[in-house]
Scaffold this motif. Structure first.
Motif, short mmCIF file in Angstrom:
data_model
loop_
_atom_site.label_atom_id
_atom_site.label_comp_id
_atom_site.label_asym_id
_atom_site.label_seq_id
_atom_site.Cartn_x
_atom_site.Cartn_y
_atom_site.Cartn_z
N LYS A 159 33.39 75.55 15.83
CA LYS A 159 33.92 74.18 15.85
C LYS A 159 34.23 73.70 14.44
O LYS A 159 35.30 73.12 14.18
N LEU A 160 33.34 73.95 13.50
CA LEU A 160 33.58 73.58 12.11
C LEU A 160 34.78 74.33 11.54
O LEU A 160 35.58 73.78 10.78
N GLU A 208 37.92 72.70 12.72
CA GLU A 208 38.15 71.46 11.99
C GLU A 208 38.70 71.74 10.59
O GLU A 208 39.55 71.00 10.08
N LYS A 209 38.26 72.80 9.99
CA LYS A 209 38.72 73.14 8.64
C LYS A 209 40.21 73.50 8.64
O LYS A 209 40.89 73.31 7.62
N ALA A 217 42.60 72.01 9.71
CA ALA A 217 43.45 70.84 9.49
C ALA A 217 43.53 70.44 8.03
O ALA A 217 44.35 69.61 7.65
N LYS A 274 35.61 69.86 3.93
CA LYS A 274 36.28 71.06 4.44
C LYS A 274 37.45 71.51 3.56
O LYS A 274 38.39 72.17 4.03
N ASN A 316 46.31 67.65 3.98
CA ASN A 316 46.48 68.10 5.36
C ASN A 316 47.92 68.60 5.52
O ASN A 316 48.69 68.63 4.56
N THR A 330 45.09 69.85 16.06
CA THR A 330 44.44 68.71 16.73
C THR A 330 44.16 69.04 18.20
O THR A 330 43.09 68.74 18.74
N ASN A 337 41.32 71.58 18.50
CA ASN A 337 40.04 70.94 18.21
C ASN A 337 39.59 70.06 19.36
O ASN A 337 38.42 70.06 19.76
N ARG A 338 40.54 69.33 19.94
CA ARG A 338 40.22 68.42 21.05
C ARG A 338 39.79 69.19 22.29
O ARG A 338 38.87 68.77 23.01
#
Length: 841
Positions: free
Chosen positions: A60-61, A64-65, A67, A95, A313, A328, A331-332
């Motif tokens: 998960k991390l 997120e990274k 992005a 991140k 970003n 996005t 991640n969602r």
């Protein structure tokens, strides 16, 4: 799904970005891991692992990274200078790609865990830094600068460092890493507290400007492009009684708690910093809010955030908006209980990023996605050798193991070695393996130790090595993953893995060795006359068969008998001992002996040294098979010496070379030892810092002095001391030192017995000292002691705390901050003569 595995012994195929060959960022076990192994070499995993698996929260991390596209480079002078809390915050909370550039490898420091010094201490501290980075999430870089020991000013530092070449290295790392923001640990002035510290800031400021200037170091532009960072900041501090922070500075709270990791960045940082074990830097975990402060050194001001003015970003380029939207979405929709559901979207993202025009960003982000595809699909592979070491002349058998937990049909694994090809089908959750063999093209030698070097810097022949934390692995295997119609390339270094009954599964880096290595019996031979001395030379074969001649290369005026000896080794691992006698002529001077042999059609003169500690991977290197031949006009008095080890030094071996009987004593069991049998007792360096037992037996040591013994206490630091009353009378320990090894030394009382028995000591005995005169001198010295020497660095007042003695009862107590622990292993004649006098009654 298919996996193609190809064995390579050269790294040219990797398509390294404009000269980059940096060690990948690896976050071990419970931390975030971003392997960039499909275009960078996986040479530095914590404790040698090459395919660390991610938990669902770590995945998960990682998503997120994806992005975030920003980057920050932190610059200081030594291992342990870095702010691990800030690095952890930047890499895992913000991140952003985060790096630490340490100008040196810490070669000139002290070692609290063993006897390694100089280059070998640098090897330890390099691995400690990599272990720290595997926890806090940053990447690690170095320049060619050599840590030559403590320096009081940047001016002194630049007398020894080649300022232009070290600046070139900093510019090179900046142009490769391309940081949006540069941060220094220290200011460019005396507040830094160490000449290396202030020099690191001076070079960082100069490099900030030079990296953007095409006219600066134009020879680099064949590999990299100029790079302009937004700003360079000083990370101000409040420690050591020096508060440089201010509320009008940029202020950031780095004490957040990461719910996915279950730790705050203060907790992560403490684990990271505690990897600096050779420096005794274990720290407690910190929890709760914590602030870092920053002062602008150059560039655009930042009012609210380190990255003010930088869109960190996906906003630029033809695919930027589409990439941002897909990240996005991934991640969602990521399901922590079913990571494999994200594989199709990650494959689309991989293809989308492949169209990015920025080559650096493209390859970095494709690498991150590639490793997330492995993690979410449960795919794993590693490459092993069956033994830890192989000769460079022999073929090396390797085994590839692979497994997939992704339900997408059988996996086919073609294996290519030379002209042969094997195919292997993988079933769901079933380990499979295949075998082959290759030859390595080079030794597994640290690149910065391949050549002899002057005091200020390492000699590095390959520009592309500059910046790398360590050498690329000698054998790297490319692995092609075929999944849902796409091919993704990875690489893995071949390693050795075994099961220890206590430690469990243990990894070791694969060692590619010379055919035969040499072991000399000591690092020096001491000669107090013209007598011949025996020398034992041990050979160990790493080849299946080797034969040739062994001889000694000697300095002028020296002879060996015999001049050479034939050898023949018929099996790998075979060891044989050979004996020579070495004799100086009447006019022979001190010099260096080298053992040399021919094997495999080449001439070799390499020893083999392995450094093993539980907190770092086993590190092996191949120094020259050389030793110092020391002509020493010295007499000795007494014979039996007791030695109580402290933090670790090589003085006992040096005393044995002089003919003393040295008995190693345990501070914890001295109650049962009759000390009266010793002519002198020597306390090892920092004994009063590292041995809790010393406070219980120090009275016994002082009673030994009172009854007629000689007690020599070598340097300690002021904190922590196990007891304050070391000697029979009071004195304190300061941070005073003399770092100029050629500083003038004044003998305050030439008639004192210490300067006359059994050797006459004069100012000439302080010629040829290495690295420094001494450190942590005494202060507030009771008048019942007599200070025997005075010395000073340029521009400073005379200091009389380097050596002081007191007659106590029938014996003598000696305290010295002189760095005998460096001088005796280096074979400095005057240091031997003085040390003998200090332990002679």
């Amino acid at each position: 799904m298919g996996i193609s595995i190809i064995f390579f012994t050269d790294i040219a195929w990797l398509g390294i970005i404009e000269g980059i060959k940096f060690t990948p960022l690896l976050h071990h076990k419970m931390k975030l891991i971003f392997l960039v192994c499909n275009f960078l070499l996986c040479s530095s995993l914590a404790l040698g692992q090459t395919s660390v698996q991610l938990s669902s929260s770590e995945i998960k991390l990682g998503i997120e990274k994806l992005a975030v596209t920003g980057s920050v480079l932190y610059i200081a002078a030594h291992p342990d200078d870095e702010n691990t809390r800030l690095l952890s915050y930047l890499a895992t909370e913000r991140k952003v790609r985060t790096g630490y550039l340490s100008l040196t490898r810490g070669d000139g420091g002290q070692n609290l865990i063993g006897t390694e010094q100089a280059e070998e201490l640098g090897l330890i501290r390099t691995q400690e830094l990599l272990a720290a980075r595997s926890i806090d999430g940053a990447e690690q870089f170095f320049t060619r600068a050599n840590d030559f020991g403590f320096s009081k000013t940047s001016e002194e530092t630049f007398k020894i460092w080649n300022r232009d070449s070290i600046l070139s290295d900093v510019v090179w790392v900046i142009r490769n890493f391309r940081p949006d923001v540069i941060i220094t640990r220290f200011p460019p002035d005396a507040r830094a507290g160490h000449g290396h510290h202030s020099a690191s800031a001076i070079l960082a400021i100069e490099a900030f400007k030079a990296a953007a200037d095409p006219a600066a170091f134009p020879e680099q532009l064949s590999y990299v492009k100029p790079w302009k960072s937004h700003r360079i900041l000083w990370n101000t501090f409040n420690f050591g009684g020096n508060n440089t922070t201010s509320e009008d500075q940029l202020k950031i709270n780095v004490g957040q708690y990461n719910t996915l990791l279950g730790q705050s960045y203060g907790e992560i940082a403490s684990e990271s910093r505690s990897q600096h074990k050779s420096q005794g830097f274990g720290v407690a975990k910190q929890r709760g809010e914590s602030f870092e402060y920053f002062e602008l050194l150059a560039g655009q001001p930042a009012k609210k955030d380190l990255l003010d003015g930088r869109e960190a970003n996906w906003v630029a380029g033809p695919n930027g908006a589409a990439i941002a939207k897909l990240v996005t979405e991934i991640n969602r929709e990521y399901r922590i209980e079913a990571p494999e559901k994200s594989v199709p979207a990650l494959l689309r993202l991989y293809e989308l990023i492949s169209g990015v025009q920025d080559e650096m960003l493209k390859k970095l982000k494709m690498a991150e996605v590639a490793d997330l595809i492995l993690a979410t699909s449960g795919t794993w592979f590693e490459v092993y050798a069956s033994e830890p070491a192989y000769s460079i002349t022999d073929s090396i058998p390797l085994r590839v193991q692979a497994i997939s937990r992704y339900q997408d049909g059988a996996a086919v694994v073609p294996f290519i070695s030379g002209k042969s090809e094997q195919k292997l089908s993988l079933s769901y959750n079933r380990m499979e393996s295949l075998e082959g063999s290759v030859k390595a093209s080079r030794l597994s030698q640290p690149y910065w130790l391949e050549h002899a070097h002057p005091i200020g810097e390492y000699k590095i022949s390959n520009r592309k090595d500059i910046g790398m934390a360590e050498s690329a692995a000698p054998l790297v295997i490319r692995i092609d993953l075929h999944i849902q119609g796409q091919k993704i390339s990875y690489s893995r270094p071949a390693v050795y893995k075994f099961t220890d009954p206590v430690r469990g599964e243990v990894y070791r880096k694969l060692e590619v060795t010379p055919p035969v290595v040499v072991a000399l019996q000591s690092s020096r031979l001491l000669y107090t006359g013209d007598e011949a001395r025996p020398l034992e030379v041990k050979l160990k074969s790493f080849s299946r068969a080797a034969k040739g001649d062994l001889r000694l290369k000697l300095p002028s005026g020296w002879t060996s008998s015999p001049k050479s000896l034939p050898y023949e080794m018929t099996s790998k691992g075979e060891e044989r001992m050979f004996r020579f006698t070495v004799k100086p002529g009447q006019s022979a001077l001190s010099g260096q002996l080298t053992a040399e042999l021919n094997a495999g059609g080449s001439t070799w003169s390499k020893a083999m040294s392995s450094i093993q500690y539980d907190h770092i991977p086993t590190t092996t290197w191949f120094p020259e098979a050389a030793m110092n031949l020391v002509r020493l006009q010295a007499k000795k008095a007494g014979n039996k010496i007791g030695y109580i080890p402290g933090a670790g030094d090589l003085i006992p071996e040096s005393l044995k070379q002089l003919g003393y009987e040295v008995v190693m004593l345990n501070a914890g069991s001295l109650d049962n030892v009759d000390l009266s049998s010793f002519d002198a007792i020597v306390a090892g360096i920092r004994l009063y810092n590292v041995s809790p037992a010393i406070k219980y037996i120090n009275d016994k040591l002082l009673k030994y002095v009172e009854n007629g013994g000689v007690l020599l206490v070598q340097y300690n630091v002021s904190q922590p001391l196990m007891l304050n009353d070391i000697g029979p009378y009071p004195f304190s320990i300061t941070r005073n030192r003399v770092t100029e090894e050629d500083a003038t030394v004044n003998i305050l009382n030439p008639a004192h017995r210490i300067f006359n028995y059994p050797n006459k000591i004069t100012a000439r005995d302080f010629d040829g000292w290495v690295q420094e005169r001494g450190l942590y001198f005494g202060g507030s010295i009771d008048p019942r002691y007599q200070s025997l020497l005075s010395m000073r660095d340029t521009g400073e007042a005379e200091n009389t705390g380097a050596l002081f003695v007191a007659d106590y009862g029938k014996g003598r107590f000696v305290y010295t901050g002189l760095s005998f622990f460096r001088q005796l292993p280096a074979g400095v004649p005057g240091a031997y003569r003085l040390f003998v006098n200090l332990i002679s009654h």
